[in-house]
Scaffold this motif. Structure first.
Motif, PDB file in Angstrom:
ATOM      1  N   ALA A 246       0.825  -1.211   0.000  1.00  0.00           N
ATOM      2  CA  ALA A 246       0.000   0.000   0.000  1.00  0.00           C
ATOM      3  C   ALA A 246       0.859   1.261   0.000  1.00  0.00           C
ATOM      4  CB  ALA A 246      -0.928  -0.016   1.221  1.00  0.00           C
ATOM      5  N   MET A 247       1.921   1.287   0.808  1.00  0.00           N
ATOM      6  CA  MET A 247       2.779   2.464   0.885  1.00  0.00           C
ATOM      7  C   MET A 247       3.484   2.726  -0.446  1.00  0.00           C
ATOM      8  SD  MET A 247       4.438   1.916   4.685  1.00  0.00           S
ATOM      9  CE  MET A 247       5.320   3.473   4.746  1.00  0.00           C
ATOM     10  N   ILE A 248       4.055   1.677  -1.035  1.00  0.00           N
ATOM     11  CA  ILE A 248       4.802   1.842  -2.282  1.00  0.00           C
ATOM     12  C   ILE A 248       3.865   2.238  -3.420  1.00  0.00           C
ATOM     13  CG2 ILE A 248       6.177   0.634  -4.014  1.00  0.00           C
ATOM     14  CD1 ILE A 248       7.328  -1.050  -1.685  1.00  0.00           C
ATOM     15  N   ALA A 249       2.725   1.557  -3.529  1.00  0.00           N
ATOM     16  CA  ALA A 249       1.787   1.867  -4.615  1.00  0.00           C
ATOM     17  C   ALA A 249       1.283   3.303  -4.508  1.00  0.00           C
ATOM     18  CB  ALA A 249       0.615   0.887  -4.585  1.00  0.00           C
ATOM     19  N   GLY A 250       0.934   3.738  -3.298  1.00  0.00           N
ATOM     20  CA  GLY A 250       0.413   5.091  -3.123  1.00  0.00           C
ATOM     21  C   GLY A 250       1.449   6.164  -3.416  1.00  0.00           C
ATOM     22  N   ALA A 251       2.636   6.009  -2.851  1.00  0.00           N
ATOM     23  CA  ALA A 251       3.675   7.025  -3.027  1.00  0.00           C
ATOM     24  C   ALA A 251       4.164   7.095  -4.473  1.00  0.00           C
ATOM     25  CB  ALA A 251       4.838   6.739  -2.085  1.00  0.00           C
ATOM     26  N   VAL A 252       4.413   5.939  -5.092  1.00  0.00           N
ATOM     27  CA  VAL A 252       4.931   5.916  -6.470  1.00  0.00           C
ATOM     28  C   VAL A 252       3.902   6.469  -7.449  1.00  0.00           C
ATOM     29  CG1 VAL A 252       5.682   4.418  -8.345  1.00  0.00           C
ATOM     30  CG2 VAL A 252       6.574   4.065  -6.047  1.00  0.00           C
TER      31      VAL A 252
ATOM     32  N   LEU B 298       2.484  10.631 -11.275  1.00  0.00           N
ATOM     33  CA  LEU B 298       1.456  11.492 -11.854  1.00  0.00           C
ATOM     34  C   LEU B 298       1.730  12.958 -11.587  1.00  0.00           C
ATOM     35  CD1 LEU B 298      -1.844   9.494 -11.169  1.00  0.00           C
ATOM     36  CD2 LEU B 298      -0.596   9.752 -13.311  1.00  0.00           C
ATOM     37  N   GLN B 299       2.281  13.265 -10.407  1.00  0.00           N
ATOM     38  CA  GLN B 299       2.611  14.653 -10.087  1.00  0.00           C
ATOM     39  C   GLN B 299       3.631  15.202 -11.087  1.00  0.00           C
ATOM     40  OE1 GLN B 299       1.077  15.960  -7.239  1.00  0.00           O
ATOM     41  NE2 GLN B 299       1.835  18.023  -7.640  1.00  0.00           N
ATOM     42  N   ILE B 300       4.629  14.386 -11.413  1.00  0.00           N
ATOM     43  CA  ILE B 300       5.664  14.829 -12.347  1.00  0.00           C
ATOM     44  C   ILE B 300       5.151  14.818 -13.781  1.00  0.00           C
ATOM     45  CG2 ILE B 300       7.934  14.247 -13.297  1.00  0.00           C
ATOM     46  CD1 ILE B 300       8.607  13.072 -10.499  1.00  0.00           C
ATOM     47  N   ALA B 301       4.475  13.730 -14.178  1.00  0.00           N
ATOM     48  CA  ALA B 301       4.051  13.577 -15.571  1.00  0.00           C
ATOM     49  C   ALA B 301       2.986  14.581 -15.982  1.00  0.00           C
ATOM     50  CB  ALA B 301       3.539  12.154 -15.802  1.00  0.00           C
ATOM     51  N   THR B 302       2.098  14.943 -15.054  1.00  0.00           N
ATOM     52  CA  THR B 302       0.996  15.853 -15.397  1.00  0.00           C
ATOM     53  C   THR B 302       1.171  17.247 -14.805  1.00  0.00           C
ATOM     54  OG1 THR B 302      -0.381  15.256 -13.480  1.00  0.00           O
ATOM     55  CG2 THR B 302      -0.540  13.850 -15.427  1.00  0.00           C
ATOM     56  N   VAL B 303       2.331  17.495 -14.194  1.00  0.00           N
ATOM     57  CA  VAL B 303       2.618  18.783 -13.539  1.00  0.00           C
ATOM     58  C   VAL B 303       1.524  19.117 -12.528  1.00  0.00           C
ATOM     59  CG1 VAL B 303       3.483  21.115 -13.961  1.00  0.00           C
ATOM     60  CG2 VAL B 303       3.567  19.443 -15.794  1.00  0.00           C
ATOM     61  N   GLY B 304       1.084  18.106 -11.797  1.00  0.00           N
ATOM     62  CA  GLY B 304       0.099  18.304 -10.741  1.00  0.00           C
ATOM     63  C   GLY B 304      -1.338  18.312 -11.196  1.00  0.00           C
ATOM     64  N   ALA B 305      -1.606  18.222 -12.509  1.00  0.00           N
ATOM     65  CA  ALA B 305      -2.981  18.332 -12.999  1.00  0.00           C
ATOM     66  C   ALA B 305      -3.775  17.047 -12.804  1.00  0.00           C
ATOM     67  CB  ALA B 305      -2.977  18.705 -14.475  1.00  0.00           C
ATOM     68  N   GLY B 306      -3.112  15.898 -12.757  1.00  0.00           N
ATOM     69  CA  GLY B 306      -3.815  14.632 -12.611  1.00  0.00           C
ATOM     70  C   GLY B 306      -4.387  14.128 -13.925  1.00  0.00           C
ATOM     71  N   ILE B 307      -5.259  13.127 -13.852  1.00  0.00           N
ATOM     72  CA  ILE B 307      -5.874  12.509 -15.025  1.00  0.00           C
ATOM     73  C   ILE B 307      -7.388  12.605 -14.896  1.00  0.00           C
ATOM     74  CG2 ILE B 307      -6.163  10.366 -16.332  1.00  0.00           C
ATOM     75  CD1 ILE B 307      -3.416   9.512 -15.349  1.00  0.00           C
ATOM     76  N   ALA B 308      -8.042  12.982 -15.988  1.00  0.00           N
ATOM     77  CA  ALA B 308      -9.512  13.083 -16.033  1.00  0.00           C
ATOM     78  C   ALA B 308     -10.050  14.026 -14.959  1.00  0.00           C
ATOM     79  CB  ALA B 308     -10.150  11.697 -15.896  1.00  0.00           C
ATOM     80  N   GLY B 309      -9.278  15.058 -14.667  1.00  0.00           N
ATOM     81  CA  GLY B 309      -9.701  16.034 -13.670  1.00  0.00           C
ATOM     82  C   GLY B 309      -9.558  15.580 -12.242  1.00  0.00           C
ATOM     83  N   VAL B 310      -8.950  14.417 -12.025  1.00  0.00           N
ATOM     84  CA  VAL B 310      -8.757  13.877 -10.674  1.00  0.00           C
ATOM     85  C   VAL B 310      -7.297  14.064 -10.281  1.00  0.00           C
ATOM     86  CG1 VAL B 310      -8.902  11.821  -9.218  1.00  0.00           C
ATOM     87  CG2 VAL B 310     -10.596  12.206 -11.022  1.00  0.00           C
ATOM     88  N   ALA B 311      -7.059  14.629  -9.103  1.00  0.00           N
ATOM     89  CA  ALA B 311      -5.707  14.978  -8.665  1.00  0.00           C
ATOM     90  C   ALA B 311      -4.843  13.740  -8.468  1.00  0.00           C
ATOM     91  CB  ALA B 311      -5.784  15.767  -7.352  1.00  0.00           C
ATOM     92  N   PRO B 312      -3.505  13.892  -8.615  1.00  0.00           N
ATOM     93  CA  PRO B 312      -2.610  12.748  -8.426  1.00  0.00           C
ATOM     94  C   PRO B 312      -2.770  12.063  -7.084  1.00  0.00           C
ATOM     95  CG  PRO B 312      -1.424  14.545  -9.464  1.00  0.00           C
ATOM     96  CD  PRO B 312      -2.780  15.086  -9.100  1.00  0.00           C
ATOM     97  N   VAL B 313      -3.022  12.836  -6.013  1.00  0.00           N
ATOM     98  CA  VAL B 313      -3.121  12.218  -4.695  1.00  0.00           C
ATOM     99  C   VAL B 313      -4.323  11.287  -4.601  1.00  0.00           C
ATOM    100  CG1 VAL B 313      -4.459  14.116  -3.679  1.00  0.00           C
ATOM    101  CG2 VAL B 313      -3.059  12.660  -2.222  1.00  0.00           C
ATOM    102  N   VAL B 314      -5.406  11.614  -5.320  1.00  0.00           N
ATOM    103  CA  VAL B 314      -6.588  10.735  -5.297  1.00  0.00           C
ATOM    104  C   VAL B 314      -6.268   9.420  -5.991  1.00  0.00           C
ATOM    105  CG1 VAL B 314      -8.995  10.495  -5.978  1.00  0.00           C
ATOM    106  CG2 VAL B 314      -8.135  12.723  -5.226  1.00  0.00           C
ATOM    107  N   TRP B 315      -5.587   9.497  -7.140  1.00  0.00           N
ATOM    108  CA  TRP B 315      -5.147   8.268  -7.803  1.00  0.00           C
ATOM    109  C   TRP B 315      -4.190   7.484  -6.910  1.00  0.00           C
ATOM    110  CZ3 TRP B 315      -7.948   6.626 -11.561  1.00  0.00           C
ATOM    111  CH2 TRP B 315      -8.561   7.515 -12.455  1.00  0.00           C
ATOM    112  N   GLY B 316      -3.336   8.199  -6.186  1.00  0.00           N
ATOM    113  CA  GLY B 316      -2.420   7.525  -5.272  1.00  0.00           C
ATOM    114  C   GLY B 316      -3.141   6.791  -4.151  1.00  0.00           C
ATOM    115  N   LEU B 317      -4.159   7.433  -3.575  1.00  0.00           N
ATOM    116  CA  LEU B 317      -4.941   6.779  -2.521  1.00  0.00           C
ATOM    117  C   LEU B 317      -5.687   5.561  -3.060  1.00  0.00           C
ATOM    118  CD1 LEU B 317      -6.350   9.949  -0.731  1.00  0.00           C
ATOM    119  CD2 LEU B 317      -4.792   8.275   0.273  1.00  0.00           C
TER     120      LEU B 317
END
Length: 455
Positions: free
Chosen positions: A410-416, A421-440
């Motif tokens: 869980a820790m590795i999957a969430g953090a990675v 996504l933070q780096i690849a999308t410059v914080g924008a996320g995918i489909a309007g959903v923030a990187p942290v939500v995808w991480g969770l």
């Protein structure tokens, strides 16, 4: 004159920290001897939670996006309510029974040494970002209001926080934070009516403000989406949980953390409104994060501007000491005593934690001199910390079948996932959903899959 008053205030904070910790032991440094009352616990949590992002950053968001910036601090208040009623009392009982002094102690007892080591690495990488954010804000404030060069502003903030924290850890910080909490809340609360235009804020705003400036849930880049970014961090933040460990009993945890949550929910409107007021008198600032410093310098009576300036100084320094608390105690307890020298005595741990505080403060100053935006820097910290720790900590408390492999997955999957996504999308996320939500989501999925495989 302004700079002299601030330096005198800083010296008073250092003296209070030294005086309250003259006979500090290792237990005092880590958990204040587990004798914090509800009032002291609330004070140290408020001072830790209201920092650069909650003042300068939130005012800048209010200047740019309007009232929806409430969610920046409001999300912290909602997360704190969950900490007060669900997570806090439960983890305090475990910590008191097993003499846990860091979140790493809990993770070790529940999942093993590997999980504790990974948590310490995540904590160090992420927490240095929030420490630098406090010093960036303080440097910008001193530069705008008192003409202090940016580099020296970072150095002043780092030295003050490091000195009074290194004197006695949580014991000295709790005493200093009680003073800081009163100054920062009173100073900014009094600034609001003094800057309010007689015609009313809505009428006084320039016509260039966006159409959603008064929308409570979404305005510009601000809004309810901050709940996913910030809420989990204030439930499982290692620094906040370690402060909870210092409470004298579970009742003190519930009351102290709830008072902190109530103050945050009420305070959440003040910085955005101050930022919106700054847009009335300074409609074309090149950097929205200058909104609050410019308002204090140009739009308030000198005495009130000085008090509000002291409030901001308190906010930045108090949160910086909270980050030093996380970094230094984790290094001394989780890495040094946990892996490098398991037989380390209490006196050795105390020496290591003080050295770690000085080293952390120095690195934080260096990053602050180099880094840029306050909100962007803090967003990185909250994203990584939430995605990496939220699911394992909560699963450890409420899912008996979760073990070492499940927590690591869980820790590795969430953090990675969050970092990529933070780096690849410059914080924008995918489909309007923030990187942290995808991480969770990735963290929860990894935990669920690992549980199914085990079964």
């Amino acid at each position: 004159m302004t700079l002299a008053l601030l330096l005198a205030y800083a010296a008073a904070l250092i003296f209070i920290g030294w005086w309250s910790s003259r006979r500090a032991t290792a237990a005092d440094f880590f958990v204040a001897g587990r004798r914090l009352s509800p009032a002291l616990l609330a004070g140290t949590l408020i001072a830790a939670n209201i920092g650069a992002g909650s003042t300068v950053g939130a005012a800048g968001l209010g200047y740019r996006d309007g009232i929806a910036a409430w969610w920046w601090v409001g999300s912290a208040g909602l997360g704190s309510m969950v900490l007060a009623l669900v997570v806090g009392p439960r983890i305090w009982r475990i910590a008191a029974d097993q003499d846990h002094r860091t979140l790493g102690d809990y993770l070790k007892s529940r999942f093993g040494d590997d999980v504790r080591a990974l948590m310490a690495v995540l904590l160090w990488c992420g927490s240095l970002a929030i420490l630098s954010a406090q010093l960036i804000a303080l440097a910008g404030l001193l530069e705008t209001v008192a003409g202090v060069p940016r580099t020296w502003g970072c150095v002043i903030g780092g030295v003050v926080a490091t000195l009074y924290f290194a004197a006695g850890g949580l014991l000295s910080s709790a005493a200093v934070n009680a003073v800081q909490a009163i100054v920062l809340v009173a100073g900014l609360a009094l600034a609001l009516p003094a800057a309010w235009p007689s015609s009313g804020l809505h009428a006084a705003l320039p016509p260039s403000v966006p159409s959603d400036y008064w929308h409570p849930f979404s305005g510009g880049s601000s809004g309810v989406m901050y709940l996913a970014l910030l809420g989990p961090s204030f439930i499982v933040s290692p620094g906040l949980l370690q402060k909870v460990y210092g409470a004298r009993d579970a009742r003190a945890v519930r009351i102290g953390v709830l008072v902190n949550a109530g103050v945050l929910l009420a305070f959440a409107a003040i910085p955005p409104l101050l930022g919106m007021l700054a847009r009335v008198s300074h409609p074309s600032l090149p950097n929205h994060e200058l909104a609050l410093p410019m308002l204090l310098r140009d739009d308030l009576p000198p005495w009130l501007g000085g008090l509000a300036l002291a409030a901001l100084f308190s906010a930045e320094v108090s949160t910086a000491d909270a980050v030093l608390f996380m970094l230094s105690t984790s290094l001394a307890r989780d890495l040094y005593a946990g892996h490098l020298r398991p037989a380390a005595t209490q006196a050795e741990q105390l020496r290591v934690v003080r050295v770690a505080a000085v080293v952390s403060g120095t690195i934080g100053v260096a990053i602050a001199i180099w880094a840029g935006s306050i909100v962007r820097t803090m967003g990185l910290f909250y994203s990584v910390l939430s995605a990496g720790l939220f699911v394992p900590v909560v699963a450890g408390l409420f899912a008996r079948r979760a073990g070492r492999v499940q927590a690591l997955a869980a820790m590795i999957a969430g953090a990675v996932t969050t970092a990529v996504l933070q780096i690849a999308t410059v914080g924008a996320g995918i489909a309007g959903v923030a990187p942290v939500v995808w991480g969770l989501l990735a963290s929860a999925t990894a935990l669920g899959v690992a549980l199914l495989v085990r079964r």
